[in-house]
Scaffold this motif. Structure first.
Motif, short mmCIF file in Angstrom:
data_model
loop_
_atom_site.label_atom_id
_atom_site.label_comp_id
_atom_site.label_asym_id
_atom_site.label_seq_id
_atom_site.Cartn_x
_atom_site.Cartn_y
_atom_site.Cartn_z
N ILE A 189 0.98 -0.96 0.00
CA ILE A 189 0.03 -0.03 -0.23
C ILE A 189 1.08 1.18 0.14
N ASP A 190 0.63 2.33 -0.76
CA ASP A 190 1.17 3.52 -0.88
C ASP A 190 0.80 4.38 0.24
N MET A 191 1.43 4.27 1.28
CA MET A 191 0.80 4.92 2.49
C MET A 191 0.93 6.74 2.63
N ASN A 192 1.87 7.23 1.33
CA ASN A 192 2.14 8.74 1.79
C ASN A 192 0.87 9.46 1.38
N PRO A 193 -0.04 9.11 0.57
CA PRO A 193 -1.37 9.96 0.63
C PRO A 193 -2.40 9.85 1.68
N ILE A 194 -2.30 8.89 2.59
CA ILE A 194 -3.30 8.63 3.52
C ILE A 194 -2.87 9.38 4.77
N ASP A 195 -3.91 10.26 5.23
CA ASP A 195 -4.03 11.00 6.58
C ASP A 195 -3.93 10.08 7.54
N PRO A 196 -2.77 9.77 8.58
CA PRO A 196 -2.87 8.67 9.43
C PRO A 196 -3.75 9.02 10.69
N GLU A 197 -4.21 10.51 10.63
CA GLU A 197 -5.27 10.91 11.71
C GLU A 197 -6.76 10.43 11.07
N ASP A 198 -6.95 10.22 10.17
CA ASP A 198 -8.18 9.79 9.37
C ASP A 198 -8.66 8.31 9.54
N TRP A 199 -8.88 7.71 10.78
CA TRP A 199 -9.08 6.37 11.11
C TRP A 199 -9.91 5.60 10.05
N ASP A 200 -11.13 6.28 9.48
CA ASP A 200 -12.01 5.78 8.58
C ASP A 200 -11.37 5.45 7.08
N ALA A 201 -10.61 6.46 6.84
CA ALA A 201 -9.82 6.26 5.53
C ALA A 201 -8.90 5.13 5.53
N VAL A 202 -8.04 5.20 6.72
CA VAL A 202 -7.07 4.05 6.92
C VAL A 202 -7.84 2.92 7.03
N ALA A 203 -8.83 2.77 7.90
CA ALA A 203 -9.59 1.43 7.67
C ALA A 203 -9.96 1.08 6.47
N ARG A 204 -10.61 1.87 5.67
CA ARG A 204 -10.98 1.45 4.06
C ARG A 204 -9.70 0.95 3.50
N VAL A 205 -8.68 1.63 3.54
CA VAL A 205 -7.54 1.22 2.68
C VAL A 205 -6.83 -0.15 3.19
N PHE A 206 -6.89 -0.08 4.45
CA PHE A 206 -6.47 -1.72 4.89
C PHE A 206 -7.44 -2.80 4.90
N ASN A 207 -8.68 -2.41 4.70
CA ASN A 207 -9.93 -3.35 4.83
C ASN A 207 -9.95 -3.97 6.37
N LEU A 208 -9.82 -3.02 7.03
CA LEU A 208 -9.83 -3.45 8.48
C LEU A 208 -11.32 -2.29 9.25
N ALA A 209 -11.71 -3.07 10.34
CA ALA A 209 -12.93 -2.27 10.91
C ALA A 209 -12.20 -1.05 11.69
N PRO A 210 -12.83 0.29 11.59
CA PRO A 210 -12.30 1.39 11.97
C PRO A 210 -12.07 1.19 13.61
N ALA A 211 -12.66 0.33 14.35
CA ALA A 211 -12.57 0.31 15.84
C ALA A 211 -11.07 -0.54 15.89
N MET A 212 -10.71 -1.59 14.96
CA MET A 212 -9.54 -2.11 15.09
C MET A 212 -8.31 -1.10 14.84
N VAL A 213 -8.50 -0.49 13.89
CA VAL A 213 -7.59 0.47 13.41
C VAL A 213 -7.26 1.57 14.72
N ARG A 214 -8.28 1.94 15.11
CA ARG A 214 -7.96 2.87 16.52
C ARG A 214 -7.37 2.09 17.65
N GLU A 215 -7.55 0.93 17.91
CA GLU A 215 -7.24 0.56 18.88
C GLU A 215 -5.58 -0.06 18.61
N ILE A 216 -5.31 -0.33 17.44
CA ILE A 216 -3.83 -0.40 17.26
C ILE A 216 -3.18 0.72 17.16
N VAL A 217 -3.55 2.15 16.61
CA VAL A 217 -2.93 3.07 16.93
C VAL A 217 -2.82 3.42 18.28
N TYR A 218 -3.90 3.35 18.94
CA TYR A 218 -3.69 3.64 20.38
C TYR A 218 -2.50 3.15 21.17
#
Length: 166
Positions: free
Chosen positions: A75-104
């Motif tokens: 995945i090209d991560m440069n254009p992804i805003d790391p603080e937009d967990w919904d966008a990160v979740a879509r790109v990674f095909n993960l639930a937003p709750a899981m993305v936020r937990e991993i980031v935390y």
């Protein structure tokens, strides 16, 4: 507010239990378990076992935990805003709750300072005459935190992989 979006007042309306349930289901679900297994293998294969915080990938090429998964998936991560967990979740095909937990877990559970006992020498104000020994907070250098973060997150990933029972 942090990159994970977690705050101290998220449970004012009693939704904290619902949120923890969403996190648990996201981690224990098929997508979550597949991602954790893929992440464990990717982290073990890292030549330099160091993780960064506050970004998917840093300017010098270090990754956060999700960044490691993104790199192994191509995945090209440069254009992804790391603080937009919904966008990160879509790109990674993960639930937003899981993305936020991993980031935390990646960004906020590691202590970036330590307490050191020091002795104050020389003249002191009268009210501090008996307090020559003190503990002071000292920042830990980032080059020491990265490997510590890797160990912590690798253990977290392993602890969340559901073991098959025979």
């Amino acid at each position: 507010m942090s990159r994970s979006g977690y705050s101290d007042d998220y449970d004012e309306d009693g939704a904290g239990g619902l949120w923890r349930g969403a996190v648990e289901r996201a981690i224990r679900g098929k997508r979550g378990q597949a991602a954790l297994k893929e992440l464990a293998a990717a982290m073990d294969a890292m030549p330099n076992k160091v993780l960064a915080a506050e970004s998917l990938v840093t300017a010098d090429g270090q990754f956060c935990t999700l960044g490691v998964l993104g790199q192994v998936r191509g995945i090209d991560m440069n254009p992804i805003d790391p603080e937009d967990w919904d966008a990160v979740a879509r790109v990674f095909n993960l639930a937003p709750a899981m993305v936020r937990e991993i980031v935390y877990e990646n960004d906020e559970t590691i202590c970036d300072y330590e307490w050191v006992d020091v002795e104050i020498c020389g003249p002191m104000e009268t009210r501090f005459q008996q307090q020559h020994n003190r503990s002071v907070r000292v920042a830990i250098p980032e080059q020491m935190i990265g490997p510590k973060r890797w160990k912590l997150m690798r253990a977290w990933v392993e602890s969340n992989i559901v073991k098959e029972t025979a």
